[in-house]
Motif scaffolding. Sequence first.
Motif, PDB file in Angstrom:
ATOM      1  N   ARG A  88      28.127  -6.125  33.223  1.00  0.00           N
ATOM      2  CA  ARG A  88      28.874  -6.768  34.307  1.00  0.00           C
ATOM      3  C   ARG A  88      28.845  -5.928  35.583  1.00  0.00           C
ATOM      4  NH1 ARG A  88      32.022 -11.080  32.645  1.00  0.00           N
ATOM      5  NH2 ARG A  88      33.419 -10.861  34.436  1.00  0.00           N
ATOM      6  N   ARG A  89      28.813  -4.601  35.431  1.00  0.00           N
ATOM      7  CA  ARG A  89      28.803  -3.720  36.594  1.00  0.00           C
ATOM      8  C   ARG A  89      27.517  -3.849  37.400  1.00  0.00           C
ATOM      9  NH1 ARG A  89      30.774   1.672  33.275  1.00  0.00           N
ATOM     10  NH2 ARG A  89      32.842   0.891  32.661  1.00  0.00           N
ATOM     11  N   THR A  90      26.471  -4.369  36.774  1.00  0.00           N
ATOM     12  CA  THR A  90      25.174  -4.450  37.451  1.00  0.00           C
ATOM     13  C   THR A  90      24.881  -5.841  38.008  1.00  0.00           C
ATOM     14  OG1 THR A  90      23.948  -5.063  35.444  1.00  0.00           O
ATOM     15  CG2 THR A  90      24.285  -2.713  35.853  1.00  0.00           C
ATOM     16  N   LEU A  91      25.744  -6.816  37.737  1.00  0.00           N
ATOM     17  CA  LEU A  91      25.489  -8.194  38.151  1.00  0.00           C
ATOM     18  C   LEU A  91      26.208  -8.521  39.459  1.00  0.00           C
ATOM     19  CD1 LEU A  91      25.781 -10.111  34.748  1.00  0.00           C
ATOM     20  CD2 LEU A  91      23.690  -9.454  35.971  1.00  0.00           C
ATOM     21  N   PRO A  92      25.627  -9.394  40.258  1.00  0.00           N
ATOM     22  CA  PRO A  92      26.311  -9.813  41.490  1.00  0.00           C
ATOM     23  C   PRO A  92      27.564 -10.625  41.154  1.00  0.00           C
ATOM     24  CG  PRO A  92      24.311 -11.094  41.134  1.00  0.00           C
ATOM     25  CD  PRO A  92      24.289 -10.000  40.132  1.00  0.00           C
ATOM     26  N   GLU A  93      28.520 -10.557  42.027  1.00  0.00           N
ATOM     27  CA  GLU A  93      29.822 -11.179  41.795  1.00  0.00           C
ATOM     28  C   GLU A  93      29.702 -12.683  41.547  1.00  0.00           C
ATOM     29  OE1 GLU A  93      33.859 -10.896  41.143  1.00  0.00           O
ATOM     30  OE2 GLU A  93      32.500  -9.243  41.662  1.00  0.00           O
ATOM     31  N   TYR A  94      28.793 -13.341  42.244  1.00  0.00           N
ATOM     32  CA  TYR A  94      28.723 -14.804  42.136  1.00  0.00           C
ATOM     33  C   TYR A  94      28.319 -15.274  40.742  1.00  0.00           C
ATOM     34  CZ  TYR A  94      23.577 -14.758  42.290  1.00  0.00           C
ATOM     35  OH  TYR A  94      22.258 -14.559  42.006  1.00  0.00           O
ATOM     36  N   LEU A  95      27.709 -14.397  39.943  1.00  0.00           N
ATOM     37  CA  LEU A  95      27.285 -14.791  38.598  1.00  0.00           C
ATOM     38  C   LEU A  95      28.368 -14.582  37.547  1.00  0.00           C
ATOM     39  CD1 LEU A  95      23.592 -13.597  38.006  1.00  0.00           C
ATOM     40  CD2 LEU A  95      24.486 -15.927  37.969  1.00  0.00           C
ATOM     41  N   LEU A  96      29.362 -13.765  37.859  1.00  0.00           N
ATOM     42  CA  LEU A  96      30.307 -13.333  36.837  1.00  0.00           C
ATOM     43  C   LEU A  96      31.313 -14.423  36.480  1.00  0.00           C
ATOM     44  CD1 LEU A  96      31.017  -9.649  37.924  1.00  0.00           C
ATOM     45  CD2 LEU A  96      29.540 -10.477  36.077  1.00  0.00           C
ATOM     46  N   GLY A  97      31.257 -14.837  35.208  1.00  0.00           N
ATOM     47  CA  GLY A  97      32.276 -15.696  34.641  1.00  0.00           C
ATOM     48  C   GLY A  97      33.291 -14.842  33.897  1.00  0.00           C
ATOM     49  N   PRO A  98      34.117 -15.423  33.078  1.00  0.00           N
ATOM     50  CA  PRO A  98      35.146 -14.651  32.378  1.00  0.00           C
ATOM     51  C   PRO A  98      34.553 -13.685  31.359  1.00  0.00           C
ATOM     52  CG  PRO A  98      35.121 -16.929  31.607  1.00  0.00           C
ATOM     53  CD  PRO A  98      34.238 -16.871  32.810  1.00  0.00           C
ATOM     54  N   HIS A  99      35.301 -12.624  31.100  1.00  0.00           N
ATOM     55  CA  HIS A  99      34.963 -11.667  30.060  1.00  0.00           C
ATOM     56  C   HIS A  99      35.994 -11.777  28.951  1.00  0.00           C
ATOM     57  CE1 HIS A  99      33.540  -8.002  28.118  1.00  0.00           C
ATOM     58  NE2 HIS A  99      34.816  -7.638  27.996  1.00  0.00           N
ATOM     59  N   PHE A 100      35.526 -11.747  27.695  1.00  0.00           N
ATOM     60  CA  PHE A 100      36.411 -11.818  26.541  1.00  0.00           C
ATOM     61  C   PHE A 100      36.280 -10.521  25.753  1.00  0.00           C
ATOM     62  CE2 PHE A 100      34.744 -16.030  27.543  1.00  0.00           C
ATOM     63  CZ  PHE A 100      35.909 -16.773  27.715  1.00  0.00           C
ATOM     64  N   ALA A 101      37.404  -9.902  25.435  1.00  0.00           N
ATOM     65  CA  ALA A 101      37.363  -8.649  24.682  1.00  0.00           C
ATOM     66  C   ALA A 101      36.756  -8.860  23.303  1.00  0.00           C
ATOM     67  CB  ALA A 101      38.771  -8.070  24.562  1.00  0.00           C
ATOM     68  N   THR A 102      37.093  -9.980  22.670  1.00  0.00           N
ATOM     69  CA  THR A 102      36.531 -10.354  21.375  1.00  0.00           C
ATOM     70  C   THR A 102      36.191 -11.837  21.410  1.00  0.00           C
ATOM     71  OG1 THR A 102      38.618 -11.005  20.341  1.00  0.00           O
ATOM     72  CG2 THR A 102      38.056  -8.665  20.262  1.00  0.00           C
ATOM     73  N   ALA A 103      35.603 -12.330  20.329  1.00  0.00           N
ATOM     74  CA  ALA A 103      35.234 -13.745  20.265  1.00  0.00           C
ATOM     75  C   ALA A 103      36.430 -14.651  20.012  1.00  0.00           C
ATOM     76  CB  ALA A 103      34.189 -13.956  19.167  1.00  0.00           C
ATOM     77  N   ASP A 104      37.587 -14.077  19.735  1.00  0.00           N
ATOM     78  CA  ASP A 104      38.747 -14.871  19.319  1.00  0.00           C
ATOM     79  C   ASP A 104      39.159 -15.908  20.351  1.00  0.00           C
ATOM     80  OD1 ASP A 104      38.775 -13.356  17.032  1.00  0.00           O
ATOM     81  OD2 ASP A 104      40.360 -12.004  17.721  1.00  0.00           O
ATOM     82  N   ASN A 105      39.048 -15.576  21.641  1.00  0.00           N
ATOM     83  CA  ASN A 105      39.523 -16.480  22.689  1.00  0.00           C
ATOM     84  C   ASN A 105      38.405 -17.257  23.374  1.00  0.00           C
ATOM     85  OD1 ASN A 105      42.228 -15.615  22.344  1.00  0.00           O
ATOM     86  ND2 ASN A 105      41.781 -13.788  23.561  1.00  0.00           N
TER      87      ASN A 105
END
Length: 478
Positions: free
Chosen positions: A421-438
Motif C-alpha cells: 500500500r505504501r508504494t501505490l498511488p492514493e487513487y488506487l487504494l481501497g479498504p484494507h482489512f487486517a484479516t479476512a473476517d470482515n
Amino acid sequence: MSATAIIRRTGAEMNPWAKAELAQITGGTWEGDLPEAWTTERIAFWDALVCPGALVIPHVSTYRYGVDKLKIERDAQRGLALFVDEEFQSDNEEFPLLRVASVRIAMRRLAEHARAAYSGRLIATSGSVGKTSTTAMINAILTATGHPQFPGGNFNTVSGVLGLIANLPRSGIHTTEVSIGFFRRLQDLFALKPHVALITSIGDAHLEEYGSRRAIAELKARVYDVAEGGTAIVPRDSEYFNYLRERALSFGARVVSFGEHSEADYRLETYSPGDNMVSAVLKGKYRRYKIRNPGRHMALNSLCALAAADSLGLDLHVATNALAVTEAVHGRGEVIRIALASGEVQIVNEAYNANPTSVAAVLAAFAEQRRPAGGRKLALLGDMLELGPMSAKFHASLAEPILAADLDMVMTVGEQMRYLRRTLPEYLLGPHFATADNVLAGLATILRANDILLVKGSNAVGLNEIIVSLGRQFRSHQ
C-alpha cells in the motif's frame, strides 16, 4: 482442493493386496476377525475412496489425511478394515485393524511395491507456479485420448503422493502432482520414479523454509529421477534451465524444454488474449489452438502439458482440442458470477495460494481483461506467506504489475500487504482489512453491477473460503 488425478478403478486391472502381504510389507499386525483369504484393491485415505472391501485409513497421528469417522460408521456393513497406528483407539470392535508403527512409513512401503508392479506410465508435475493448472490440462488430455482420470483432491504432499501411488493399478497412464516437501526425504523418491517428469517453473514460494530460489530448484529437480528411458520436461525460460537440464541428464532422462525462448522444443510464438488463441511451434511443427482459461501463463502451462502428451506418443490434435474445454481449477482462475441486487458481478478466484511469481502472472492476465461496460476492474490481494526476510520487499514489488493491470481499485488483506500500500498511488487504494473476517461485509458495500474482481492471496489468509461462501450465497451462474 483442486482437481488432481486419483486413480480410476474402472477399466484397469487392479493391484490387489492380500491380508498376509499387507502385514508383511508394512510390518503390521492384524487385530480382529478377518478371513485369511481377504484381499483389497483400494487403500482409502480420504472419504471419496471408500468402497466395499477397502482398507480405510481413519484420522491418525502419523498420516496427514484420513476418512471421517461418521463415513466409516455409515459404511460398516461394506466389509471394511482399518489401517491404523499404535496410538489409535478403536471404539468399534466390528472393524478388523491393521496396526503399524507409522501409517505414513507403511504407506511408503506399499507405494514402493505398487510402483514396482506398475507396468503403465506415470506423469509427475512439480513447480512453484502452475503445477495444478498444468496437471488439470494433462488430465483433460488423458481423458480425451482414452485414459480417463478420476477427479479428486489435490494430494501433492508426501502422504498424498504415497497414497496415490499405493493405489496405482497395474497399467494405464496416470498423473500425480508433487509439492516440494515430497523431495525432502530421498527414500520417498523410490516410490515415484515417473516416466515423464516436469517442472513448470522455479519461483519464490517457500523461501522462508528453503532460503533461496537455488535451494528450491535443487529440491524440485529431484522429480527428474525418472524411470529408465523417462523424459524430463524443463522450463527453458528459467534462470536455472542449465542446472535443471544437467540434473535431469545425470538421472538418465531424455530432456525436452518448453517456453518462449527461441531454443525451446515447445515454443510459444504468440498468445491472443481476446480469444485465448495460442500459436506455438511443437518440436518444429507449427500449431494454433485455443485454451479455455485466459492468460499468457496459461498458454505456457499448455505447452508443458502438450510436451508431456507428446512424450507419451498421444495424439496432439486431440490434445490441443482438449485444452479448449479444460475448466479452471477451483481457486486457480475459476470465474464465479454472483447476482447482487444491482446486477451481476464476476469474481476471478485465484485465492488458493500466492507467491510473487504467481501474483505477477495473474495480474498480467487480468491486465488483458476488458473492463465490463459500466463496471470496474478491482483487485483484492491477501498476504503472500512463507517469504522470509524478503517478504516486505516482495510485497512492495507488486506495485509494478498492479499499475500495469489497469485497475480501478486495490483492496488488501493482512499485515504484509501494508508494504504494498505504501508504494501505490492514493487513487488506487481501497479498504484494507487486517484479516479476512470482515472482507465479506466490506465487499457488500463496494461491489456493484458489472464489476470484475480479481482475488489472490496465500491459502492461509482465508480469502478462498470467503469467496466460496460469497459464491454460495449469491451465485448467478458459472
